[in-house]
Design an enzyme around this catalytic site. Structure first.
Site, PDB file in Angstrom:
ATOM      1  N   ASP A  43       0.826  -1.216   0.000  1.00 48.77           N
ATOM      2  CA  ASP A  43       0.000   0.000   0.000  1.00 48.77           C
ATOM      3  C   ASP A  43       0.857   1.261   0.000  1.00 48.77           C
ATOM      4  OD1 ASP A  43      -2.865  -1.068   1.991  1.00 48.77           O
ATOM      5  OD2 ASP A  43      -2.336  -1.329  -0.106  1.00 48.77           O
ATOM      6  N   LYS A 121     -32.336 -18.631   4.159  1.00 48.59           N
ATOM      7  CA  LYS A 121     -31.315 -17.684   4.615  1.00 48.59           C
ATOM      8  C   LYS A 121     -30.031 -18.008   3.845  1.00 48.59           C
ATOM      9  CE  LYS A 121     -29.353 -15.932   8.928  1.00 48.59           C
ATOM     10  NZ  LYS A 121     -28.021 -15.755   8.397  1.00 48.59           N
ATOM     11  N   LYS A 323     -32.169 -20.772  12.678  1.00 51.03           N
ATOM     12  CA  LYS A 323     -30.908 -21.412  12.283  1.00 51.03           C
ATOM     13  C   LYS A 323     -31.021 -22.922  12.474  1.00 51.03           C
ATOM     14  CE  LYS A 323     -27.890 -17.854  11.787  1.00 51.03           C
ATOM     15  NZ  LYS A 323     -26.806 -17.623  12.700  1.00 51.03           N
TER      16      LYS A 323
HETATM   17  S1  IVH Z   1     -33.774 -10.084   5.718  1.00 48.67           S
HETATM   18  C1  IVH Z   1     -33.595  -6.385   8.874  1.00 48.67           C
HETATM   19  N1  IVH Z   1     -33.653 -12.230   4.240  1.00 48.67           N
HETATM   20  O1  IVH Z   1     -28.918 -12.860   7.240  1.00 48.67           O
HETATM   21  C2  IVH Z   1     -32.740  -7.464   8.317  1.00 48.67           C
HETATM   22  N2  IVH Z   1     -31.700 -11.601   5.443  1.00 48.67           N
HETATM   23  O2  IVH Z   1     -28.647 -12.971  10.140  1.00 48.67           O
HETATM   24  C3  IVH Z   1     -33.377  -8.001   7.087  1.00 48.67           C
HETATM   25  N3  IVH Z   1     -29.771 -13.049   5.046  1.00 48.67           N
HETATM   26  O3  IVH Z   1     -28.023  -9.507   7.715  1.00 48.67           O
HETATM   27  C4  IVH Z   1     -32.623  -9.146   6.557  1.00 48.67           C
HETATM   28  N4  IVH Z   1     -30.757 -14.419   3.633  1.00 48.67           N
HETATM   29  O4  IVH Z   1     -27.328 -10.642   5.488  1.00 48.67           O
HETATM   30  C5  IVH Z   1     -32.981 -11.424   5.089  1.00 48.67           C
HETATM   31  N5  IVH Z   1     -33.692 -14.089   2.855  1.00 48.67           N
HETATM   32  C6  IVH Z   1     -33.025 -13.285   3.680  1.00 48.67           C
HETATM   33  C7  IVH Z   1     -31.675 -13.508   4.011  1.00 48.67           C
HETATM   34  C8  IVH Z   1     -31.046 -12.623   4.910  1.00 48.67           C
HETATM   35  C9  IVH Z   1     -29.624 -14.134   4.252  1.00 48.67           C
HETATM   36  C10 IVH Z   1     -28.712 -12.491   5.904  1.00 48.67           C
HETATM   37  C11 IVH Z   1     -28.631 -10.988   5.902  1.00 48.67           C
HETATM   38  C12 IVH Z   1     -28.818 -10.587   7.340  1.00 48.67           C
HETATM   39  C13 IVH Z   1     -28.438 -11.834   8.064  1.00 48.67           C
HETATM   40  C14 IVH Z   1     -29.066 -11.870   9.430  1.00 48.67           C
END
Ligand code: IVH
Length: 343
Positions: A43, A121, A323
């Site tokens: 860098d 998720k 989860k």
């Molecule tokens: S909704 C207000 N939908 O999981 C937060 N998140 O553990 C709304 N993620 O930060 C998030 N798949 O990065 C949402 N179908 C999905 C998701 C998802 C993966 C991730 C996302 C979030 C994290 C939370």
């Protein structure tokens, strides 16, 4: 200015030297995977070249290492403040915890259990994309939720992500659209990448999530392009203009119409039994999917209900992440090799 006793080097000569040196170290790092200097030293060389080029713009060559990523300051990615913070989700680890969440939601809505959307998720890296007049203007990582990193050139290398939107069935493109989703590395890309690394005798990557995160945050978007990332978008954070969605299920449909990649495995259910059925369906089937998923996100469907439920300091009350428990695996130890080192 030359320091006392030393003669200032001709800037053109020093710039050429720096370019050669930087190119050599970039090659050692990215291609040969045997860096000779630390990231900080690398860098420092780049910064010296940037400073020199800023001082003498005539020294900038089209192939200078400073020109690889259009205008990105080298050393760190520029930061971006999110207009609407990216919150994280509360977790549930058992059917009982999930039922307790549905009960709390129902109580807050005066005894009415709302329709719920179940989505997979995706195990990747969350991103926020802003489209102005239908064109991708900015892509940012989540960062700490308030401030993320500008990864626009990198996200532009992901073929799934539209650079321009298609007009929806309502015949409208919002003036400003902010969508959120997950960038991930498909299992196939991950396997191919690790196979190539193994053949080249290079150290292997641990899992697709880490590579996706690392690849998106590279300063050199050319490397990002070679990593074959994908994306799924799952929410509309901002819709400025007429005809915005009223339900999460409608948002997913609208995202598809606007030409975003949206995960097709989702369901609208009316109660906790419906959520449990969705969870059961994907508990083992998820392993056959071409991407990694570590659970299910359950969201209240109506955006008006979401608004009414609001959020705590950290989480929205209208969504929860279920989860799946980590699966047990058995490892058979077939032998132990004892090695004696130099010390
Ligand atoms: S909704 C207000 N939908 O999981 C937060 N998140 O553990 C709304 N993620 O930060 C998030 N798949 O990065 C949402 N179908 C999905 C998701 C998802 C993966 C991730 C996302 C979030 C994290 C939370």
């Amino acid at each position: 200015m030359a320091k006392t006793g030393t003669k200032a080097k001709d800037p053109a000569v020093r710039a050429a030297e720096l370019r050669d040196e930087i190119e050599r170290h970039a090659r050692l790092y990215y291609v040969e995977d045997r860096p000779e200097i630390t990231d900080a030293e690398y860098d420092a060389l780049l910064r010296e070249l940037i400073a020199l080029e800023e001082e003498h713009p005539r020294l900038v060559t089209p192939d200078s290492p400073t020109q690889r990523v259009g205008g990105t300051p080298v050393g760190e990615l520029p930061s971006v403040r999110h207009e609407i913070p990216l919150l994280s989700l509360e977790n549930a680890y058992s059917p009982e915890e999930l039922a307790a969440w549905v009960k709390r939601v129902t109580e807050r809505l005066d005894g009415r259990t709302p329709a719920l959307v179940c989505e997979l998720k995706i195990d990747g890296l969350s991103v926020s994309l802003v489209y102005e007049e239908g064109r991708l203007a900015r892509a940012a990582t989540r960062g700490d939720g308030t401030t993320g990193e500008d990864v626009t050139p990198n996200v532009k290398t992901i073929h799934d992500v539209p650079l321009a939107l298609k007009i929806s069935s309502k015949g409208k493109i919002p003036d400003v659209l902010e969508v959120r989703g997950e960038v991930y590395m498909p299992k196939k890309s991950f396997a191919a990448l690790n196979k190539a690394r193994e053949e080249a005798g290079e150290p292997l990557f641990a899992n697709p999530r880490n590579v996706a995160a690392g690849s998106l945050r590279l300063l050199d978007a050319k490397i990002t392009a070679s990593r074959r990332l994908s994306a799924f978008l799952y929410s509309i954070a901002r819709w400025e203009g007429a005809g915005g969605p009223e339900r999460q299920s409608e948002s997913l449909f609208t995202l598809e119409e606007l030409s975003f990649p949206v995960n097709p495995h989702r369901a609208v259910v009316s109660d906790v039994e419906g959520v449990l059925a969705f969870l059961d369906k994907w508990r083992t089937k998820r392993h056959d999917l071409p991407f990694e998923t570590d659970g299910v996100v359950v969201k209240v469907d109506a955006l008006a209900d979401q608004k009414r439920l609001g959020q705590t300091a950290k989480f929205p009350r209208w969504a929860v992440a279920y989860k799946y428990p980590p699966e047990e695996a058995t490892t058979v130890v077939t032998g132990i090799v004892v090695q004696v080192g130099r010390t």
